[in-house]
Motif scaffolding. Structure first.
Motif, PDB file in Angstrom:
ATOM      1  N   SER A   1       4.801   7.623  65.402  1.00 12.12           N
ATOM      2  CA  SER A   1       4.505   6.859  66.811  1.00 12.12           C
ATOM      3  C   SER A   1       5.331   7.817  67.661  1.00 12.12           C
ATOM      4  O   SER A   1       6.259   8.863  67.428  1.00 12.12           O
ATOM      5  CB  SER A   1       5.059   5.475  66.845  1.00 12.12           C
ATOM      6  N   GLU A   2       5.126   7.506  68.943  1.00 13.94           N
ATOM      7  CA  GLU A   2       5.551   8.299  69.983  1.00 13.94           C
ATOM      8  C   GLU A   2       7.188   8.178  69.903  1.00 13.94           C
ATOM      9  O   GLU A   2       7.870   9.053  70.253  1.00 13.94           O
ATOM     10  CB  GLU A   2       5.003   7.952  71.445  1.00 13.94           C
ATOM     11  N   SER A   3       7.458   7.003  69.925  1.00 22.23           N
ATOM     12  CA  SER A   3       8.968   6.599  69.637  1.00 22.23           C
ATOM     13  C   SER A   3       9.769   7.457  68.439  1.00 22.23           C
ATOM     14  O   SER A   3      11.090   7.855  68.393  1.00 22.23           O
ATOM     15  CB  SER A   3       9.212   5.176  69.641  1.00 22.23           C
ATOM     16  N   GLU A   4       8.879   7.376  67.344  1.00 22.44           N
ATOM     17  CA  GLU A   4       9.651   8.111  66.358  1.00 22.44           C
ATOM     18  C   GLU A   4       9.640   9.704  66.403  1.00 22.44           C
ATOM     19  O   GLU A   4      10.531  10.212  66.110  1.00 22.44           O
ATOM     20  CB  GLU A   4       8.390   7.780  64.890  1.00 22.44           C
ATOM     21  N   ARG A   5       8.510  10.229  67.162  1.00 20.06           N
ATOM     22  CA  ARG A   5       8.791  11.576  67.318  1.00 20.06           C
ATOM     23  C   ARG A   5       9.877  12.036  68.514  1.00 20.06           C
ATOM     24  O   ARG A   5      10.496  12.951  68.404  1.00 20.06           O
ATOM     25  CB  ARG A   5       7.175  12.271  67.982  1.00 20.06           C
ATOM     26  N   SER A   6      10.056  11.115  69.243  1.00 17.19           N
ATOM     27  CA  SER A   6      11.019  11.222  70.523  1.00 17.19           C
ATOM     28  C   SER A   6      12.327  11.314  69.744  1.00 17.19           C
ATOM     29  O   SER A   6      13.415  11.763  70.427  1.00 17.19           O
ATOM     30  CB  SER A   6      10.796  10.212  71.584  1.00 17.19           C
ATOM     31  N   ARG A   7      12.557  10.736  68.690  1.00 15.61           N
ATOM     32  CA  ARG A   7      13.968  10.578  68.038  1.00 15.61           C
ATOM     33  C   ARG A   7      14.288  11.926  67.195  1.00 15.61           C
ATOM     34  O   ARG A   7      15.310  12.208  66.578  1.00 15.61           O
ATOM     35  CB  ARG A   7      14.041   9.597  66.983  1.00 15.61           C
ATOM     36  N   ILE A   8      13.266  12.694  66.800  1.00 18.84           N
ATOM     37  CA  ILE A   8      13.297  13.991  66.346  1.00 18.84           C
ATOM     38  C   ILE A   8      13.929  15.015  67.563  1.00 18.84           C
ATOM     39  O   ILE A   8      13.036  15.582  68.181  1.00 18.84           O
ATOM     40  CB  ILE A   8      12.375  14.332  65.691  1.00 18.84           C
ATOM     41  N   LEU A   9      15.261  15.280  67.221  1.00 17.80           N
ATOM     42  CA  LEU A   9      15.678  16.242  68.081  1.00 17.80           C
ATOM     43  C   LEU A   9      15.284  17.676  68.217  1.00 17.80           C
ATOM     44  O   LEU A   9      14.894  18.590  69.033  1.00 17.80           O
ATOM     45  CB  LEU A   9      17.375  16.212  67.991  1.00 17.80           C
ATOM     46  N   GLU A  10      15.093  18.418  67.072  1.00 19.74           N
ATOM     47  CA  GLU A  10      14.692  19.658  66.822  1.00 19.74           C
ATOM     48  C   GLU A  10      14.785  19.791  65.356  1.00 19.74           C
ATOM     49  O   GLU A  10      14.898  19.099  64.453  1.00 19.74           O
ATOM     50  CB  GLU A  10      15.860  20.620  67.255  1.00 19.74           C
ATOM     51  N   GLY A  11      14.467  21.042  64.926  1.00 20.57           N
ATOM     52  CA  GLY A  11      14.451  21.340  63.276  1.00 20.57           C
ATOM     53  C   GLY A  11      14.384  22.968  62.892  1.00 20.57           C
ATOM     54  O   GLY A  11      14.204  23.728  63.929  1.00 20.57           O
ATOM     55  N   ILE A  12      14.288  23.163  61.758  1.00 19.40           N
ATOM     56  CA  ILE A  12      14.454  24.537  61.216  1.00 19.40           C
ATOM     57  C   ILE A  12      13.473  24.552  59.831  1.00 19.40           C
ATOM     58  O   ILE A  12      13.612  23.866  59.149  1.00 19.40           O
ATOM     59  CB  ILE A  12      15.899  24.750  60.624  1.00 19.40           C
ATOM     60  N   PHE A  13      12.681  25.339  60.279  1.00 17.01           N
ATOM     61  CA  PHE A  13      11.425  25.539  59.012  1.00 17.01           C
ATOM     62  C   PHE A  13      12.258  26.674  58.141  1.00 17.01           C
ATOM     63  O   PHE A  13      12.604  27.682  58.551  1.00 17.01           O
ATOM     64  CB  PHE A  13      10.134  26.017  59.719  1.00 17.01           C
ATOM     65  N   LEU A  14      12.007  26.230  56.741  1.00 15.12           N
ATOM     66  CA  LEU A  14      12.673  26.935  55.759  1.00 15.12           C
ATOM     67  C   LEU A  14      11.521  27.767  54.941  1.00 15.12           C
ATOM     68  O   LEU A  14      10.884  27.246  54.509  1.00 15.12           O
ATOM     69  CB  LEU A  14      13.437  26.113  54.825  1.00 15.12           C
ATOM     70  N   GLU A  15      11.749  29.124  55.120  1.00  8.00           N
ATOM     71  CA  GLU A  15      10.741  29.910  54.508  1.00  8.00           C
ATOM     72  C   GLU A  15      11.109  31.229  53.724  1.00  8.00           C
ATOM     73  O   GLU A  15      11.866  32.094  54.188  1.00  8.00           O
ATOM     74  CB  GLU A  15       9.482  30.469  55.736  1.00  8.00           C
TER      75      GLU A  15
END
Length: 428
Positions: free
Chosen positions: A227-241
């Motif tokens: 949901s939009e509210s769930e996505r808004s709670r994701i601050l940032e990320g790191i993709f591990l490759e």
């Protein structure tokens, strides 16, 4: 928990196509290590033109000449092209060669042919094989037998969350598909698994989430399903490759100009004395990062890319070094320590504040150069801090801001506390 090298050794040989028995086995294996939530997206789902490919497994794949098998496509998970169609018939050498793919870099390597996973509506049959075998094919007719089993596919995404006190999440992402290879995708998954395992039982400010999915389509369907509210709670990320080889470490920036994880990871690598390079978005690698970015979520890339055997059967356990995996884990845990130690700045206003107004009294006077005012470097940086705060469009750590304006962290925090006292920002 099983050691990272053991997990890699167990999962690398599996035929981890997007929807396959091998992928399901890998998912079940990992669920025994961490209590992942398994998100199963049915094959009937269509989103923005993305179609989930069918469940697909290769039962038999042979090239035969004069009753002798010259190539067995089941000997390695990359031996037939992804989503290969079943086929049986007699073909000429000329026709056969139109359906053969080899790695131009190495005579003994099998390439990774993946394009049909993203074009499941238009498929062909074919083999991937070493160039030395391709070069040795004699003129004449060949019998080709490719037998696959297919069914409606369910795309599976693994999600595990370590809950923090704030309702803000930092994501670690990885790709669990890429059949038969160790470094590409899988090594990053194992590093993320170890990081989340070590966070168990620890009280943290942020929530940390590990999301493992098939490349590109998995990230798209995962984010579309929130949901939009769930996505808004994701601050940032790191993709591990590709973090298992001895290739140099690389940290690729987000499209966003201010991401706390970027400063945290750089600081951690510096503290550990590890060499690395940085680069702007898309300058080092492009993978699922752009999917997350297009949903407004800043996504770094932490990788050991490029490396010589990328997208080939030579990407195996022989190139994986335990020390490389441990370096990546230590760097990420150090970045988490950095993030946890610094207050988070959340802007509580819109527009621009008249900071010289006595109501606020936050203005850093630039002086009048023509009258001979001389600004110290420290005051210039404090002025940069003043100008920077109104531009914040998402929560950022005090340490990241201090690093950005090249000001002492203590002085940065003292000035920001004055903003907090006026109700303009919140410091968590």
């Amino acid at each position: 928990m099983k050691p990272m090298m053991q997990i890699l050794s167990d999962l690398t040989p599996l035929e981890r196509a997007v929807c396959s028995r091998g992928y399901d086995r890998a998912a079940n294996y990992l669920c025994e290590i961490l209590p992942f939530r398994v998100i199963s997206v049915p094959g009937s789902c269509e989103h923005n033109g993305w179609l989930i490919p069918p469940s697909w497994d290769v039962e038999e794949a042979r090239i035969v000449k004069d009753s002798r098998t010259v190539y067995d496509g089941t000997a390695h998970p990359l031996g037939v092209i992804g989503l290969c169609k079943s086929f049986s018939g007699i073909v000429s050498l000329e026709e056969l060669r139109r359906h053969l793919y080899y790695d131009h870099r190495y005579d003994d390597s099998i390439p990774f042919h993946y394009r049909q996973f993203f074009r499941s509506w238009s498929r062909d049959w074919g083999f991937c094989l070493p160039k030395r075998i391709f070069d040795q094919l004699d003129p004449g007719d060949y019998e080709v037998v490719i037998r696959t089993t297919e069914a409606p596919g369910n795309l599976k995404i693994l999600e595990y969350t370590h809950q923090g006190s704030l309702d803000l999440t930092i994501v670690l992402g990885g790709n669990l598909d890429h059949a038969g290879v160790a470094n590409d995708g899988l090594a990053g998954c194992v590093v993320g698994l170890e990081v989340l395992r070590r966070l168990q039982g620890r009280k943290t400010k942020f929530s940390y989430r590990l999301v493992l999915s098939p490349g590109i389509i998995g990230s798209e369907l995962y984010l579309a399903g929130l949901s939009e509210s769930e996505r808004s709670r994701i601050l940032e990320g790191i993709f591990l490759e590709m973090l298992g080889s001895t290739a140099p470490l690389a940290v690729q920036e987000s499209r966003h100009s201010m991401v706390s994880s970027f400063h945290a990871l750089k600081s951690s690598l510096d503290r550990l004395g590890l060499s690395y390079r940085t680069g702007p978005f898309e300058s080092i690698i492009i993978n699922d990062e752009y999917i997350w970015e297009n949903y407004g979520i800043p996504m770094l890339s932490f990788s050991r890319f490029p490396y010589p055997v990328y997208h080939s059967s030579r990407d195996n356990m022989e190139i994986i070094k335990e020390a490389s995996l441990n370096e990546a884990v230590d760097a990420l845990l150090g970045a988490i320590d950095w993030l946890e130690a610094s207050p988070l700045v959340i802007k509580e206003f819109k527009g621009n504040i008249c900071l010289s107004n006595p109501q606020y009294d936050l203005y850093v006077d630039y002086g009048q150069i023509a009258l001979g005012d001389v600004l110290t470097d420290q005051r210039k940086r404090l002025r940069l801090l003043m100008d920077f705060v109104p531009s914040l469009d998402r929560p950022v750590s005090v340490r990241a801001i201090a690093d950005h304006v090249r000001l002492d962290e203590k002085e940065t925090l003292e000035y920001l506390r004055r903003w907090e006292a006026k109700g303009l920002i919140a410091l968590h």
